[in-house]
Design a protein around this motif. Structure first.
Motif, PDB file in Angstrom:
ATOM      1  N   VAL A  96      -2.314  15.127   1.796  1.00 25.53           N
ATOM      2  CA  VAL A  96      -2.761  14.987   0.411  1.00 25.53           C
ATOM      3  C   VAL A  96      -4.041  15.787   0.209  1.00 25.53           C
ATOM      4  CG1 VAL A  96      -3.425  13.377  -1.410  1.00 25.53           C
ATOM      5  CG2 VAL A  96      -1.773  12.667   0.344  1.00 25.53           C
ATOM      6  N   LEU A  97      -4.026  16.684  -0.764  1.00 30.42           N
ATOM      7  CA  LEU A  97      -5.212  17.466  -1.113  1.00 30.42           C
ATOM      8  C   LEU A  97      -5.720  16.988  -2.470  1.00 30.42           C
ATOM      9  CD1 LEU A  97      -7.228  19.746  -0.794  1.00 30.42           C
ATOM     10  CD2 LEU A  97      -5.472  21.359  -1.572  1.00 30.42           C
ATOM     11  N   ILE A  98      -6.995  16.608  -2.522  1.00 29.80           N
ATOM     12  CA  ILE A  98      -7.585  16.008  -3.716  1.00 29.80           C
ATOM     13  C   ILE A  98      -8.787  16.835  -4.147  1.00 29.80           C
ATOM     14  CG2 ILE A  98      -8.602  13.921  -4.709  1.00 29.80           C
ATOM     15  CD1 ILE A  98      -7.316  12.492  -2.144  1.00 29.80           C
ATOM     16  N   THR A  99      -8.813  17.246  -5.402  1.00 28.31           N
ATOM     17  CA  THR A  99      -9.982  17.940  -5.932  1.00 28.31           C
ATOM     18  C   THR A  99     -10.917  16.936  -6.591  1.00 28.31           C
ATOM     19  OG1 THR A  99      -9.044  18.409  -8.127  1.00 28.31           O
ATOM     20  CG2 THR A  99      -8.541  19.969  -6.355  1.00 28.31           C
ATOM     21  N   GLY A 100     -12.190  17.305  -6.663  1.00 27.59           N
ATOM     22  CA  GLY A 100     -13.175  16.373  -7.209  1.00 27.59           C
ATOM     23  C   GLY A 100     -13.221  15.090  -6.409  1.00 27.59           C
ATOM     24  N   ALA A 101     -13.164  15.230  -5.087  1.00 27.53           N
ATOM     25  CA  ALA A 101     -12.964  14.067  -4.208  1.00 27.53           C
ATOM     26  C   ALA A 101     -14.247  13.421  -3.719  1.00 27.53           C
ATOM     27  CB  ALA A 101     -12.121  14.490  -3.000  1.00 27.53           C
ATOM     28  N   ALA A 102     -15.399  13.946  -4.093  1.00 25.60           N
ATOM     29  CA  ALA A 102     -16.648  13.450  -3.517  1.00 25.60           C
ATOM     30  C   ALA A 102     -17.046  12.075  -4.035  1.00 25.60           C
ATOM     31  CB  ALA A 102     -17.783  14.442  -3.787  1.00 25.60           C
ATOM     32  N   ARG A 103     -16.645  11.759  -5.280  1.00 22.59           N
ATOM     33  CA  ARG A 103     -17.089  10.495  -5.851  1.00 22.59           C
ATOM     34  C   ARG A 103     -16.091  10.027  -6.902  1.00 22.59           C
ATOM     35  NH1 ARG A 103     -22.337  12.384  -9.519  1.00 22.59           N
ATOM     36  NH2 ARG A 103     -21.207  13.728 -10.984  1.00 22.59           N
ATOM     37  N   GLY A 104     -16.344   8.836  -7.441  1.00 19.95           N
ATOM     38  CA  GLY A 104     -15.562   8.334  -8.560  1.00 19.95           C
ATOM     39  C   GLY A 104     -14.091   8.166  -8.263  1.00 19.95           C
ATOM     40  N   ILE A 105     -13.269   8.580  -9.201  1.00 18.52           N
ATOM     41  CA  ILE A 105     -11.824   8.421  -9.077  1.00 18.52           C
ATOM     42  C   ILE A 105     -11.281   9.212  -7.892  1.00 18.52           C
ATOM     43  CG2 ILE A 105      -9.626   8.941 -10.205  1.00 18.52           C
ATOM     44  CD1 ILE A 105     -10.984   8.253 -12.884  1.00 18.52           C
ATOM     45  N   GLY A 106     -11.783  10.417  -7.678  1.00 15.31           N
ATOM     46  CA  GLY A 106     -11.305  11.224  -6.556  1.00 15.31           C
ATOM     47  C   GLY A 106     -11.556  10.563  -5.218  1.00 15.31           C
ATOM     48  N   ARG A 107     -12.735  10.001  -5.053  1.00 12.54           N
ATOM     49  CA  ARG A 107     -13.067   9.306  -3.799  1.00 12.54           C
ATOM     50  C   ARG A 107     -12.169   8.080  -3.601  1.00 12.54           C
ATOM     51  NH1 ARG A 107     -19.109   7.744  -3.759  1.00 12.54           N
ATOM     52  NH2 ARG A 107     -18.382   6.336  -5.395  1.00 12.54           N
ATOM     53  N   ALA A 108     -11.890   7.361  -4.683  1.00 13.53           N
ATOM     54  CA  ALA A 108     -11.023   6.188  -4.585  1.00 13.53           C
ATOM     55  C   ALA A 108      -9.591   6.590  -4.230  1.00 13.53           C
ATOM     56  CB  ALA A 108     -11.036   5.419  -5.904  1.00 13.53           C
ATOM     57  N   ILE A 109      -9.119   7.698  -4.788  1.00 15.95           N
ATOM     58  CA  ILE A 109      -7.779   8.181  -4.452  1.00 15.95           C
ATOM     59  C   ILE A 109      -7.709   8.565  -2.974  1.00 15.95           C
ATOM     60  CG2 ILE A 109      -6.078  10.011  -4.861  1.00 15.95           C
ATOM     61  CD1 ILE A 109      -7.136  10.076  -7.785  1.00 15.95           C
ATOM     62  N   ALA A 110      -8.754   9.225  -2.490  1.00 15.65           N
ATOM     63  CA  ALA A 110      -8.785   9.611  -1.079  1.00 15.65           C
ATOM     64  C   ALA A 110      -8.747   8.384  -0.179  1.00 15.65           C
ATOM     65  CB  ALA A 110     -10.033  10.439  -0.797  1.00 15.65           C
ATOM     66  N   ALA A 111      -9.524   7.371  -0.515  1.00 14.34           N
ATOM     67  CA  ALA A 111      -9.556   6.148   0.292  1.00 14.34           C
ATOM     68  C   ALA A 111      -8.206   5.451   0.285  1.00 14.34           C
ATOM     69  CB  ALA A 111     -10.642   5.211  -0.226  1.00 14.34           C
ATOM     70  N   LYS A 112      -7.562   5.401  -0.870  1.00 19.16           N
ATOM     71  CA  LYS A 112      -6.252   4.754  -0.960  1.00 19.16           C
ATOM     72  C   LYS A 112      -5.200   5.556  -0.206  1.00 19.16           C
ATOM     73  CE  LYS A 112      -3.410   1.597  -2.187  1.00 19.16           C
ATOM     74  NZ  LYS A 112      -3.515   0.265  -1.555  1.00 19.16           N
ATOM     75  N   ALA A 113      -5.254   6.874  -0.287  1.00 17.29           N
ATOM     76  CA  ALA A 113      -4.297   7.703   0.435  1.00 17.29           C
ATOM     77  C   ALA A 113      -4.423   7.510   1.943  1.00 17.29           C
ATOM     78  CB  ALA A 113      -4.501   9.176   0.063  1.00 17.29           C
ATOM     79  N   VAL A 114      -5.662   7.417   2.418  1.00 21.55           N
ATOM     80  CA  VAL A 114      -5.894   7.154   3.842  1.00 21.55           C
ATOM     81  C   VAL A 114      -5.336   5.788   4.219  1.00 21.55           C
ATOM     82  CG1 VAL A 114      -7.721   6.579   5.483  1.00 21.55           C
ATOM     83  CG2 VAL A 114      -7.853   8.692   4.158  1.00 21.55           C
ATOM     84  N   GLU A 115      -5.585   4.799   3.389  1.00 20.82           N
ATOM     85  CA  GLU A 115      -5.070   3.456   3.644  1.00 20.82           C
ATOM     86  C   GLU A 115      -3.548   3.450   3.722  1.00 20.82           C
ATOM     87  OE1 GLU A 115      -4.686  -0.676   1.090  1.00 20.82           O
ATOM     88  OE2 GLU A 115      -6.528   0.485   0.902  1.00 20.82           O
TER      89      GLU A 115
END
Length: 254
Positions: free
Chosen positions: A10-29
């Motif tokens: 999964v590649l996520i842009t704007g991933a440092a904070r906010g919604i992007g960071r939450a998407i990254a955390a959920k994808a890892v989970e």
């Protein structure tokens, strides 16, 4: 629910904070390896460090989605480190509070470059690999401003409407390759940007709470849940859709 993104890249842009960071955390989970892209170097480094503590495969790169050379470099790095991208989340975006009569061309371009062109450049970079493998999913983070808006946010609504239109058009073009493209349209979500808006607009927080049918502001984690569902094999018959995540706000007449 855990594991629905197992073996996905999964590649996520704007991933440092906010919604992007939450998407990254959920994808890892959910079992994915994640690539993170942002222009905010320090915050990106912190997010990356926190995600790696879970034991997940994580790669991050500072890059500009509006520059095709930067996009190509980052995508190549993600593929080299993690493998071919199977899911792209175009989350990076830029708010705008401009006057149509005084806004400069440069200011206009800066909004559309991030909110629309950047999403296309990212999709263009990952789609050849998806087409070759005949699998893939793209989720674009639009906004409820794509179908309604408010005064004082010109031309944000135009850019996000364009992103939803691009979602539909691209979905039809790549459907024969078994690739799905969807959008989500968040409403009031508790991010740093929304907090800044509330701080500069007296009474805005109270007004927002009053008009929300659910009586509260949404969380980045709630957006991430929907995004990861749409990206996953649980949504294999969903494409060209735009899902509102707004607590029922856009169902109101006034």
């Amino acid at each position: 629910m855990a594991g629905r993104l197992t073996d996905e890249i999964v590649l996520i842009t704007g991933a440092a904070r906010g919604i992007g960071r939450a998407i990254a955390a959920k994808a890892v989970e959910e079992g994915a390896a994640v690539g993170l892209l942002d222009v905010l170097a320090d915050e990106l480094a912190a997010t990356t460090e926190n995600l790696r503590k879970t034991g997940a495969r994580v790669f991050s790169a500072v890059g500009d989605i509006t520059d095709e050379t930067s996009v190509r470099r980052v995508v190549d790095q993600v593929v080299a480190e993690l493998g071919p991208v199977t899911i792209l989340v175009n989350n990076a975006g830029k708010n705008s509070y401009a006057d149509a009569t005084t806004m400069t061309v440069e200011e206009w371009d800066s909004v559309f470059d991030v909110d629309l062109k950047g999403a296309w450049l990212m999709a263009r970079a990952v789609l050849p690999g998806m087409i070759e493998s005949r699998q893939g999913s793209i989720v674009n983070i639009a906004s409820i401003h794509s179908h309604l808006t408010t005064a004082g946010m010109f031309p944000y609504a135009a850019a996000k409407s364009g992103l939803v239109g691009m979602t539909r058009s691209l979905a039809l073009d790549v459907a024969p390759h078994n690739i799905r493209v969807n959008a989500v349209s968040p409403g009031f979500i508790a991010t740093e940007g929304l907090e800044q808006f509330f701080e500069t607009m007296p009474g805005a927080r109270e007004a927002a709470l009053q008009v929300h049918p659910l009586g509260r502001i949404g969380t980045p984690e709630e957006v991430a849940e929907v995004v990861c569902f749409l990206a996953s094999q649980a949504a294999t018959f969903v494409t060209a859709a735009n899902w509102s995540i707004d607590g029922g706000l856009t169902a109101r007449y006034a």
